[in-house]
Design a protein around this motif. Structure first.
Motif, PDB file in Angstrom:
ATOM      1  N   PHE A 310     -69.186 -38.566 -59.101  1.00  0.00           N
ATOM      2  CA  PHE A 310     -68.204 -39.519 -59.232  1.00  0.00           C
ATOM      3  C   PHE A 310     -67.017 -38.699 -59.636  1.00  0.00           C
ATOM      4  O   PHE A 310     -65.901 -38.961 -59.014  1.00  0.00           O
ATOM      5  CB  PHE A 310     -68.197 -40.502 -60.102  1.00  0.00           C
ATOM      6  N   ASP A 311     -66.962 -37.692 -60.628  1.00  0.00           N
ATOM      7  CA  ASP A 311     -65.725 -36.990 -60.968  1.00  0.00           C
ATOM      8  C   ASP A 311     -65.490 -36.031 -59.690  1.00  0.00           C
ATOM      9  O   ASP A 311     -64.302 -35.926 -59.603  1.00  0.00           O
ATOM     10  CB  ASP A 311     -66.342 -36.083 -61.783  1.00  0.00           C
ATOM     11  N   TRP A 312     -66.189 -35.538 -58.847  1.00  0.00           N
ATOM     12  CA  TRP A 312     -65.791 -34.813 -57.645  1.00  0.00           C
ATOM     13  C   TRP A 312     -65.057 -35.900 -56.841  1.00  0.00           C
ATOM     14  O   TRP A 312     -63.799 -35.332 -56.319  1.00  0.00           O
ATOM     15  CB  TRP A 312     -66.996 -34.291 -57.111  1.00  0.00           C
ATOM     16  N   CYS A 313     -65.389 -37.012 -56.714  1.00  0.00           N
ATOM     17  CA  CYS A 313     -64.671 -37.961 -55.647  1.00  0.00           C
ATOM     18  C   CYS A 313     -63.203 -38.244 -56.460  1.00  0.00           C
ATOM     19  O   CYS A 313     -62.398 -38.224 -55.452  1.00  0.00           O
ATOM     20  CB  CYS A 313     -65.512 -39.293 -55.893  1.00  0.00           C
ATOM     21  N   VAL A 314     -63.281 -38.319 -57.802  1.00  0.00           N
ATOM     22  CA  VAL A 314     -61.865 -38.492 -58.264  1.00  0.00           C
ATOM     23  C   VAL A 314     -60.846 -37.274 -57.775  1.00  0.00           C
ATOM     24  O   VAL A 314     -59.677 -37.464 -57.582  1.00  0.00           O
ATOM     25  CB  VAL A 314     -61.897 -38.614 -59.814  1.00  0.00           C
ATOM     26  N   GLY A 315     -61.516 -36.005 -57.926  1.00  0.00           N
ATOM     27  CA  GLY A 315     -60.974 -34.976 -57.770  1.00  0.00           C
ATOM     28  C   GLY A 315     -60.358 -34.831 -56.198  1.00  0.00           C
ATOM     29  O   GLY A 315     -59.304 -34.227 -55.938  1.00  0.00           O
ATOM     30  N   GLU A 316     -61.123 -35.339 -55.418  1.00  0.00           N
ATOM     31  CA  GLU A 316     -60.940 -35.039 -53.897  1.00  0.00           C
ATOM     32  C   GLU A 316     -59.655 -36.119 -53.549  1.00  0.00           C
ATOM     33  O   GLU A 316     -58.963 -35.593 -52.748  1.00  0.00           O
ATOM     34  CB  GLU A 316     -62.033 -35.572 -53.079  1.00  0.00           C
ATOM     35  N   LEU A 317     -59.616 -37.373 -54.092  1.00  0.00           N
ATOM     36  CA  LEU A 317     -58.604 -37.996 -53.972  1.00  0.00           C
ATOM     37  C   LEU A 317     -57.458 -37.468 -54.431  1.00  0.00           C
ATOM     38  O   LEU A 317     -56.187 -37.543 -53.880  1.00  0.00           O
ATOM     39  CB  LEU A 317     -58.879 -39.492 -54.932  1.00  0.00           C
ATOM     40  N   MET A 318     -57.342 -37.068 -55.804  1.00  0.00           N
ATOM     41  CA  MET A 318     -56.207 -36.121 -56.383  1.00  0.00           C
ATOM     42  C   MET A 318     -55.740 -35.080 -55.398  1.00  0.00           C
ATOM     43  O   MET A 318     -54.579 -34.942 -55.248  1.00  0.00           O
ATOM     44  CB  MET A 318     -56.483 -35.666 -57.861  1.00  0.00           C
ATOM     45  N   LYS A 319     -56.695 -34.240 -54.817  1.00  0.00           N
ATOM     46  CA  LYS A 319     -55.989 -33.239 -53.991  1.00  0.00           C
ATOM     47  C   LYS A 319     -55.309 -33.645 -52.616  1.00  0.00           C
ATOM     48  O   LYS A 319     -54.546 -33.220 -52.407  1.00  0.00           O
ATOM     49  CB  LYS A 319     -57.423 -32.355 -53.610  1.00  0.00           C
ATOM     50  N   THR A 320     -55.956 -34.833 -52.193  1.00  0.00           N
ATOM     51  CA  THR A 320     -55.284 -35.662 -51.071  1.00  0.00           C
ATOM     52  C   THR A 320     -53.884 -35.843 -51.390  1.00  0.00           C
ATOM     53  O   THR A 320     -52.991 -35.571 -50.445  1.00  0.00           O
ATOM     54  CB  THR A 320     -56.227 -36.627 -50.456  1.00  0.00           C
TER      55      THR A 320
END
Length: 525
Positions: A310-320
């Motif tokens: 889930f933390d990775w998902c948050v990071g991917e959205l922030m990167k986008t």
């Protein structure tokens, strides 16, 4: 008329048309830029599933690392008194979208696989509010609010659903992944469904040879502990029965990637105009089956590994957002649909490998409970350049997002909508001196047991014992006798000492307030 005069007239008209086009273009550009004004951001609500207050690093977790969530908190406002309104998924999601306590409407407990749409067309939702304000809207992830009129038509049009209550696009896990079926719904249809292999979903086994977790338990790659022993898919047995739809079925391990890929594509396609994305992750809910690249990433078993995913998902959205230069144009709200649970139907080592990790942090209770651990969850807001980084002790709740975004966008709410949503926008934005809620009702799944948070005080009305995941058993609690328990949270955040006999007037006041809010049918003024 001479050719010279005609030519002059045409020339003048041509210049006039060019000027009109120039000013029209200028007006359009001004209008477009105003859509991205400093006070009209994109909005992304990231909702985790069963993530506890103590499951993230910025709230004290050490056994699991959540660098992306911690970064979000460091760049925004972290709330120590952030709540959802119910201690299970369906009622919290109902309240988040509608701004109304779920106990005010029938049939808002955990939705069954074949449940109809709980939020009916015409209901004001956070999506319809923002759509009215000019936003493009989408929900990607877990839905679990029912589909269809009386029941889902899995092989036809799945409506009403999200598109009938304000969303322009949806890509969904229709129920929750421990319930059948394991398919995606995109807008009104099951994605990739082969008409020659229709999908059937039911409450009874279609025949005696249907593979179930009870009959073929030895074949499972994740064993069940209770209640999840019916249809088998991907080596995991579920609640409910289904057949067919083989081309449409997904692999549990791929859910996180699916949500991120779809979200990134959608954000990219709508980056030039205001958008609202409700990103509803399935992590940390059972069956906990993270992608192989996250398996073994913690010492806590698959529950901890799902937190990392889930933390990775948050990071991917922030990167986008960073890549598209939208970070300063986007308000992010991170929350959870309820508190944590360990053994929720599968033998996944969540209990055995817990160690010293405290999923609910300092609070008692968890999923299914009206104690603080059931509804006090991670809650973070970030809007770079607008929300000043810090920590807030103000009381805010996911039910307040509807009225708050209405205020943010200048959208008027009708008197009969969002009945319990409070405008706490200044608190969400971290404005100096801003106040949150002065009271909040917390409910269990069926709306039978209630908690009332009012200032420093907490009233618990416990009609049925239910599941609590409490730090100590009910019998071990001091002075607990009868229907109502009273706690003073600054001195007793874990709700260990019932002080109702010491403060009878406060107890009477709190009981009266709870009865008043329930009977009034609304609390938004």
């Amino acid at each position: 008329m001479s050719q010279l005069n005609i030519h002059a007239i045409l020339k003048r008209n041509s210049r006039y048309q060019c000027m009109l086009r120039f000013y029209a273009t200028l007006l359009f550009l001004c209008a477009s830029s105003s859509l991205f004004s400093a006070e009209t951001p994109n909005i992304i609500v990231i909702m985790a599933d069963d993530l506890g207050y103590g499951d993230i690093g910025c709230n004290g977790a050490t056994a699991v690392k959540t660098p992306n969530i911690d970064k979000l908190a460091a760049e925004g406002m972290r709330f120590t008194n952030g709540y959802c309104s119910a201690s299970t998924c369906t009622p919290t999601r109902f309240s988040l979208l509608t701004g109304t306590y779920a106990f005010r409407q029938k049939n808002t407990g955990i939705a069954p696989p074949n449940g109809p749409a709980i939020i009916r067309p015409g209901t004001t939702t956070i999506a319809s509010i923002l759509k009215k304000a000019g936003y493009t809207t989408a929900v990607i992830g877990k839905w679990h609010l029912g589909l269809g009129d009386k029941a889902p038509d899995w092989n036809g049009e799945l409506k009403p659903g999200p598109l009938e209550i304000g969303f322009d696009y949806c890509h969904l896990l229709p129920t929750t992944n421990d319930r059948v079926p394991q398919i995606y719904v995109q807008n009104h249809r099951v994605l990739n469904l082969d008409p020659k292999d229709p999908l059937w979903v039911g409450t009874k086994a279609p025949d005696a040879n249907h593979p179930t977790g009870s009959i073929q338990r030895s074949t499972l790659k994740m064993d069940w502990s209770h209640g999840h022993n019916e249809t088998i898919h991907n080596g995991i047995s579920r609640i409910g029965f289904y057949t067919g739809g083989m081309a449409a079925r997904f692999r549990d391990e791929d859910l996180g990637d699916e949500w991120i890929n779809r979200s990134n594509q959608w954000i990219e396609a709508h980056k030039d105009t205001p958008f609202f994305l409700y990103f509803a992750s399935h992590d940390i809910h059972v069956p906990r089956m993270p992608h192989e690249r996250f398996q073994g990433s913690t010492t806590l078993g698959f529950r901890g590994d799902c937190i990392v995913e889930f933390d990775w998902c948050v990071g991917e959205l922030m990167k986008t957002l960073e890549r598209l230069k939208l970070s300063e144009k986007t308000l992010i709200v991170l929350c959870s649909d309820n508190g944590p649970v360990l053994d929720d139907g599968y033998k996944d080592d969540a209990v055995e490998k817990l160690g010293t990790h405290e999923p609910a942090g300092p609070f008692s209770g968890g999923k299914y409970s009206v104690l603080e651990g059931g509804t006090r969850t991670p809650f973070i807001t970030r809007w770079l350049g607008r929300v000043k980084p810090g920590v807030s002790d103000e009381v805010v709740c996911t039910i307040d997002l509807a009225a708050s975004v209405a205020a943010l966008t200048g959208t008027a709410l009708t008197d009969d909508s969002c009945l319990d949503s409070q405008n706490v926008l200044p608190a969400l934005l971290g404005e100096s001196g801003a106040k949150g809620r002065d009271h909040l009702i917390q409910q269990d799944n069926g709306g039978v047991n209630f908690g009332l948070r009012m200032g420093d005080w907490k009233l618990v009305r416990m009609k049925t014992k239910g599941k609590s995941q409490a730090k100590v058993s009910r019998k071990e609690r001091a002075n607990e006798d009868g229907l109502h328990w009273l706690y003073h949270l600054p001195d007793d955040p874990s709700e260990m000492k019932n002080v109702s006999t010491e403060y009878p007037d406060k107890l009477k006041e709190m009981i009266s307030k709870l009865d008043e809010v329930i009977a009034a049918g609304r609390s938004r003024k």
